[in-house]
Design an enzyme around this catalytic site. Structure first.
Site, PDB file in Angstrom:
ATOM      1  N   SER A 191       1.170  -1.127   0.010  1.00  0.00           N
ATOM      2  CA  SER A 191      -0.176  -0.048  -0.196  1.00  0.00           C
ATOM      3  C   SER A 191       0.606   1.679   0.219  1.00  0.00           C
ATOM      4  O   SER A 191       2.038   1.528  -0.517  1.00  0.00           O
ATOM      5  CB  SER A 191      -1.333  -0.052   1.085  1.00  0.00           C
ATOM      6  OG  SER A 191      -1.837   1.014   0.958  1.00  0.00           O
ATOM      7  N   ASP A 250      -8.123  -5.669  -5.796  1.00  0.00           N
ATOM      8  CA  ASP A 250      -7.925  -4.922  -5.473  1.00  0.00           C
ATOM      9  C   ASP A 250      -9.173  -3.964  -4.806  1.00  0.00           C
ATOM     10  O   ASP A 250      -8.915  -3.149  -6.080  1.00  0.00           O
ATOM     11  CB  ASP A 250      -6.622  -4.195  -5.743  1.00  0.00           C
ATOM     12  CG  ASP A 250      -6.088  -3.423  -4.249  1.00  0.00           C
ATOM     13  OD1 ASP A 250      -6.855  -2.389  -4.003  1.00  0.00           O
ATOM     14  OD2 ASP A 250      -5.068  -2.703  -4.457  1.00  0.00           O
ATOM     15  N   HIS A 268      -6.756  -6.778  -1.615  1.00  0.00           N
ATOM     16  CA  HIS A 268      -5.616  -5.531  -0.961  1.00  0.00           C
ATOM     17  C   HIS A 268      -4.790  -5.842  -0.555  1.00  0.00           C
ATOM     18  O   HIS A 268      -3.057  -5.529  -0.324  1.00  0.00           O
ATOM     19  CB  HIS A 268      -5.892  -4.017  -0.819  1.00  0.00           C
ATOM     20  CG  HIS A 268      -5.194  -3.088  -0.845  1.00  0.00           C
ATOM     21  ND1 HIS A 268      -4.127  -2.113  -2.164  1.00  0.00           N
ATOM     22  CD2 HIS A 268      -4.502  -2.288   0.480  1.00  0.00           C
ATOM     23  CE1 HIS A 268      -3.632  -1.321  -1.906  1.00  0.00           C
ATOM     24  NE2 HIS A 268      -4.668  -0.634  -0.067  1.00  0.00           N
TER      25      HIS A 268
END
Length: 416
Positions: free
Chosen positions: A234, A328, A359
């Protein structure tokens, strides 16, 4: 008399185990349930329904589940499909050295759709899932501005070094560092905001801080240089790609579902400043469950106005492994990986792309977290992913990550 066992009884959290039930009647219908409590006391559980074979045995590695939290043949299904009793909780080990997760496995007669005090198991057992192997040492790091925890494998070393970064929730997350150290890497779990005396929020990406962190890691006598690796997910993947672009000692980068541009926070490094693309918060969606779908919040990186915010990946001298979850819902990570690859020198990058994965791609045997609450968000965030596909992606990508780091940094001595 029915009996259930988990072998081995104590294991690392990224390693498979065998669940085996014996002593049942032939063709007996049972419910297998696994559950644990996290450090806040929240319960996570999964259950599956099985029919015993002619020997009165059930083994999820050989017998497909008929229904329950999942169906089909999944040897680790009781761990892959754990879900919290309270919505929006993420299973996350904080104290990785002090205690394991304790998994309770229970056998019930028939189909148990819900459970109460009147439901007594035919058999039960307990297993431990550790995030550090025997002899792994955790060393708190407070050197200069750098804050984190260094995980060192047992033995004299020196070991290949890796910096481990997480995302926009901030704080210090250590479970992946502990597992990598158990594979033979010296791993610095690095905090960069919302931890101890670091800034409470991230207002800019100060690359000098991360350069200091690499120096702290490489100066340790048990860390082998001259190069090191970085792994990030991320926001941490965005940081990792910036480190690979500007810091020549970063020779191996694992990028998990990030971006290839500066978003929300500008990058500053010495006399350089790269502006950030602002978030389009007006495009956030609220799902039926009340979570925030932020996949449209990221402005089009291919628009001409975004060029000045691109991380200069054409400068990268080392290797980059892009790990992409195609389901995601936080951002279009596949697009960002492709855009980065298009600007990188040929042969420097590789993309692993997983249909159905969300994700939060983590080490194997971690259950899918498709939405959860995080620090600083007024509502839970949607991460996406389909449980079976996500589990397979975690299992495959972890092996590839280990191999990638070993090839780039030298064998760490761990075993897959």
């Amino acid at each position: 008399m029915a009996e259930v066992t988990v072998t081995p009884r104590s294991s690392l959290a990224d390693r498979p185990v065998r669940v085996h039930v014996r002593g049942l009647a032939p063709s007996q219908l049972i419910t297998l349930r696994a559950w644990l409590r996290d450090e806040q006391g929240e319960r996570f559980q999964a259950r599956a329904f099985f029919r015993a074979d002619a020997m009165g045995e059930v083994d999820p590695g050989y017998h497909p589940a008929l229904g329950g939290s999942y169906s089909g043949l999944y040897p680790m299904g009781l761990l892959w499909f754990l879900q919290p009793d309270t919505p929006f909780r993420r299973l996350l080990k904080r104290d990785v050295t002090g205690s394991p997760f304790r998994i309770h496995v229970e056998v019930f007669r028939g189909i148990l759709l819900s459970d109460g005090p009147q439901d007594q198991p035919l058999a039960s057992c307990e297993a431990e899932r550790w995030f550090v192997g025997a002899g792994v040492q955790r060393v708190p790091i407070r050197e200069g501005r750098v804050r984190g925890a260094l995980f060192l494998p047992p033995g004299p070393g020196p070991f290949p070094g890796v910096v481990d970064l997480f995302g926009g929730a901030g704080g210090l997350i250590e479970f992946r560092a502990g597992l990598l150290a158990s594979r033979g890497f010296a791993v610095l779990a690095l905090a960069f905001f919302a931890y101890e005396d670091l800034p409470s929020t991230m207002t800019q990406l100060d690359l000098g801080y991360f350069e200091e962190a690499t120096a702290v890691l490489l100066q340790h006598p048990k860390v082998r240089g001259p190069g090191l690796g970085v792994i990030g997910v991320s926001k941490g993947a965005e940081v990792a790609l910036a480190m690979a672009s500007f810091l020549p000692l970063v020779v191996a980068t694992v990028w998990i579902n990030g971006t290839a541009f500066l978003h929300g926070n500008p990058l500053v490094y010495r006399d350089l400043r790269i502006p950030a693309i602002p978030y389009g918060l007006e495009r956030v969606l609220i799902t039926e469950m009340g979570a925030l779908d932020s996949s449209a919040v990221f402005n089009d990186p291919q628009h001409p106005t975004s060029r000045s915010s691109a991380i200069p990946v054409e400068r990268i001298k080392g290797k980059v492994l892009f790990v992409v979850g195609e389901a995601d819902r936080s951002l279009n990570s596949k697009l960002f990986a492709r855009l980065a690859m298009a600007r990188m020198p040929p042969g420097q990058g590789r993309i692993l792309s997983y249909p159905g994965a969300g994700h939060l791609i983590e080490p194997p045997c971690s259950p899918l977290c498709s939405m959860s609450c995080i620090r600083g968000s007024p509502r839970p965030l949607l991460w996406g992913g389909e449980a079976k596909a996500h589990a397979r992606a975690q299992e495959h990508s972890w092996k590839e990550i280990i191999r990638f780091l070993e090839r780039a940094l030298g064998c760490a001595g761990g075993k897959l």
